[in-house]
Design an enzyme around this catalytic site. Sequence first.
Site, PDB file in Angstrom:
ATOM      1  N   HIS A  57       0.841  -1.210   0.000  1.00  0.00           N
ATOM      2  CA  HIS A  57       0.000   0.000   0.000  1.00  0.00           C
ATOM      3  C   HIS A  57       0.869   1.251   0.000  1.00  0.00           C
ATOM      4  O   HIS A  57       1.504   1.588   0.993  1.00  0.00           O
ATOM      5  CB  HIS A  57      -0.922   0.015   1.221  1.00  0.00           C
ATOM      6  CG  HIS A  57      -1.932   1.113   1.159  1.00  0.00           C
ATOM      7  ND1 HIS A  57      -3.281   0.882   0.970  1.00  0.00           N
ATOM      8  CD2 HIS A  57      -1.812   2.460   1.225  1.00  0.00           C
ATOM      9  CE1 HIS A  57      -3.933   2.024   0.936  1.00  0.00           C
ATOM     10  NE2 HIS A  57      -3.053   3.011   1.095  1.00  0.00           N
ATOM     11  N   HIS A  59       1.428   5.415  -2.031  1.00  0.00           N
ATOM     12  CA  HIS A  59       0.925   6.499  -2.896  1.00  0.00           C
ATOM     13  C   HIS A  59       2.121   7.133  -3.598  1.00  0.00           C
ATOM     14  O   HIS A  59       2.738   8.056  -3.070  1.00  0.00           O
ATOM     15  CB  HIS A  59       0.157   7.536  -2.079  1.00  0.00           C
ATOM     16  CG  HIS A  59      -1.112   7.000  -1.503  1.00  0.00           C
ATOM     17  ND1 HIS A  59      -2.336   7.125  -2.138  1.00  0.00           N
ATOM     18  CD2 HIS A  59      -1.354   6.293  -0.380  1.00  0.00           C
ATOM     19  CE1 HIS A  59      -3.265   6.530  -1.412  1.00  0.00           C
ATOM     20  NE2 HIS A  59      -2.691   6.018  -0.334  1.00  0.00           N
ATOM     21  N   GLN A 152      -9.684   9.257  -5.027  1.00  0.00           N
ATOM     22  CA  GLN A 152      -9.387   9.878  -3.723  1.00  0.00           C
ATOM     23  C   GLN A 152     -10.580  10.658  -3.157  1.00  0.00           C
ATOM     24  O   GLN A 152     -10.824  10.647  -1.961  1.00  0.00           O
ATOM     25  CB  GLN A 152      -8.184  10.813  -3.890  1.00  0.00           C
ATOM     26  CG  GLN A 152      -7.891  11.742  -2.723  1.00  0.00           C
ATOM     27  CD  GLN A 152      -6.914  11.152  -1.725  1.00  0.00           C
ATOM     28  OE1 GLN A 152      -5.779  10.853  -2.044  1.00  0.00           O
ATOM     29  NE2 GLN A 152      -7.383  10.979  -0.505  1.00  0.00           N
ATOM     30  N   HIS A 210      -9.348   1.615  -0.058  1.00  0.00           N
ATOM     31  CA  HIS A 210      -9.230   2.299   1.219  1.00  0.00           C
ATOM     32  C   HIS A 210     -10.585   2.102   1.898  1.00  0.00           C
ATOM     33  O   HIS A 210     -11.606   2.580   1.381  1.00  0.00           O
ATOM     34  CB  HIS A 210      -8.981   3.794   1.012  1.00  0.00           C
ATOM     35  CG  HIS A 210      -7.578   4.132   0.603  1.00  0.00           C
ATOM     36  ND1 HIS A 210      -7.034   3.725  -0.577  1.00  0.00           N
ATOM     37  CD2 HIS A 210      -6.620   4.845   1.248  1.00  0.00           C
ATOM     38  CE1 HIS A 210      -5.789   4.174  -0.647  1.00  0.00           C
ATOM     39  NE2 HIS A 210      -5.503   4.856   0.442  1.00  0.00           N
ATOM     40  N   GLU A 213     -11.249   3.958   6.787  1.00  0.00           N
ATOM     41  CA  GLU A 213     -10.083   4.625   7.383  1.00  0.00           C
ATOM     42  C   GLU A 213     -10.607   5.770   8.254  1.00  0.00           C
ATOM     43  O   GLU A 213     -10.552   6.939   7.900  1.00  0.00           O
ATOM     44  CB  GLU A 213      -9.132   5.160   6.299  1.00  0.00           C
ATOM     45  CG  GLU A 213      -7.827   5.675   6.899  1.00  0.00           C
ATOM     46  CD  GLU A 213      -6.888   6.282   5.860  1.00  0.00           C
ATOM     47  OE1 GLU A 213      -7.255   6.313   4.665  1.00  0.00           O
ATOM     48  OE2 GLU A 213      -5.802   6.732   6.256  1.00  0.00           O
ATOM     49  N   ASP A 309       2.350   3.299   2.879  1.00  0.00           N
ATOM     50  CA  ASP A 309       1.335   4.330   2.618  1.00  0.00           C
ATOM     51  C   ASP A 309       1.963   5.624   2.101  1.00  0.00           C
ATOM     52  O   ASP A 309       1.678   6.040   0.991  1.00  0.00           O
ATOM     53  CB  ASP A 309       0.481   4.597   3.864  1.00  0.00           C
ATOM     54  CG  ASP A 309      -0.898   5.160   3.546  1.00  0.00           C
ATOM     55  OD1 ASP A 309      -1.230   5.295   2.360  1.00  0.00           O
ATOM     56  OD2 ASP A 309      -1.644   5.461   4.489  1.00  0.00           O
TER      57      ASP A 309
END
Length: 423
Positions: A57, A59, A152, A210, A213, A309
Amino acid sequence: MLDLVIRHCALPDGRTDQDVGIHNGRIVAVQPALPAQAAHEVDAEGQLLSPPFVDAHFHMDSTLSHGQPRVNQSGTLLEGIALWGELKPQLTQQALVDRAMAYCDWAVARGLLAIRSHVDVCDPRLLAVEALLHVRERVKPYLDLQLVAFPQDGVLRSPGALDQLRRALDMGVDVVGGIPHFERTMADGAESVRLLCELAAERGLRVDMHCDETDDPLSRHIETLAFHTQRLGLQGRVAGSHLTSMHSMDNYYVSKLLPLMREAGVAAIANPLINITLQGRHDTYPKRRGMTRVPELLAAGIPVAFGHDCVMDPWYGLGSGDMLEVAHMGLHVAQMTSQAAMKQCFEAVTVNPAAILGLEGHGIEPGCRADLVLLQARDPVEALRLRATRLHVWRAGRLVASTPAAVARLALPGRPDTVAFRP
Ligand code: FE2
């Protein structure tokens, strides 16, 4: 005549003094005192030879942007989101490519040879998608980059996001992403899970959302994700990332949820560095940790990986691509300090994420790809304790990175002998 033999290795499963023979990019033998000649020989001197680290995971579209256009002064999620909003209109494809390529160099040096990166599809230009598809091809000889189409701002909440997500998949993005807890209502969140799972099933793709969260114990989209995974026959191909609401859920409900996840073959990806930083921010004391229930998930037979992340981006100004640091934090946050649990934490950054990504040939057995990391440690627990130096990193049997062993030399008053040891 083999291409390479690495002699006198310790292996993560506890075997010691093993020789690993490599030919044509594959492991061909793992045994003590391998009676074979090779073009190159390396003496591991009893240190740990591991399959490479895998980050389930990440970005990559925001990594290494720390300080652009300004530093996150408060260190909070909200200022991070505001900063990303300021940065997005200024992004150029070249800047995205340069930063991602630089991060991949960091990763390889740390023995991190496979990364699943989410890529934001809520920009109608899909600049980041184009950039990371380009990077995926460029790094292919030395790093497996798997991309997730990540809406997102919410696939339903953000106008045009569903079309853009479909376009990203058409362009070659590998995995379907989502963010159900960020949709406007619980019902929209559930609807987003349904339509995204159906999209993945139609196209034969994996899913990584996701999911939940949040510290809200009633954020239960993981239940819906498990339901549609089961309904659509996607077992073994779906992961829930973060799942932090599980930390705060009622124990009785979790006792129902875990078997549902197990039955659906849904994997869990926790992100210890970020979860411990961003969750529980509305609490005074006692302050919740916010990471999902890692030992309980593992005990229920659900695969768990730890992800990095973020590294040096609007949300997190730290990190270095070191999956041992990630596992070290996960171990502490989850109180996984038994010998067996510490080994599980090592697996959560090696074999477990490799399985979740569906990587072919990850491991140290004959037939596996010769992607290997020699660590300056005797076993996985020592590797975690020291965040051990990656002495050598091989990709398909070819040396791609080396780092000198860490040695401290002391010159102490009253101690005429020079003291040298591994710090
Ligand atoms: Fe994330």
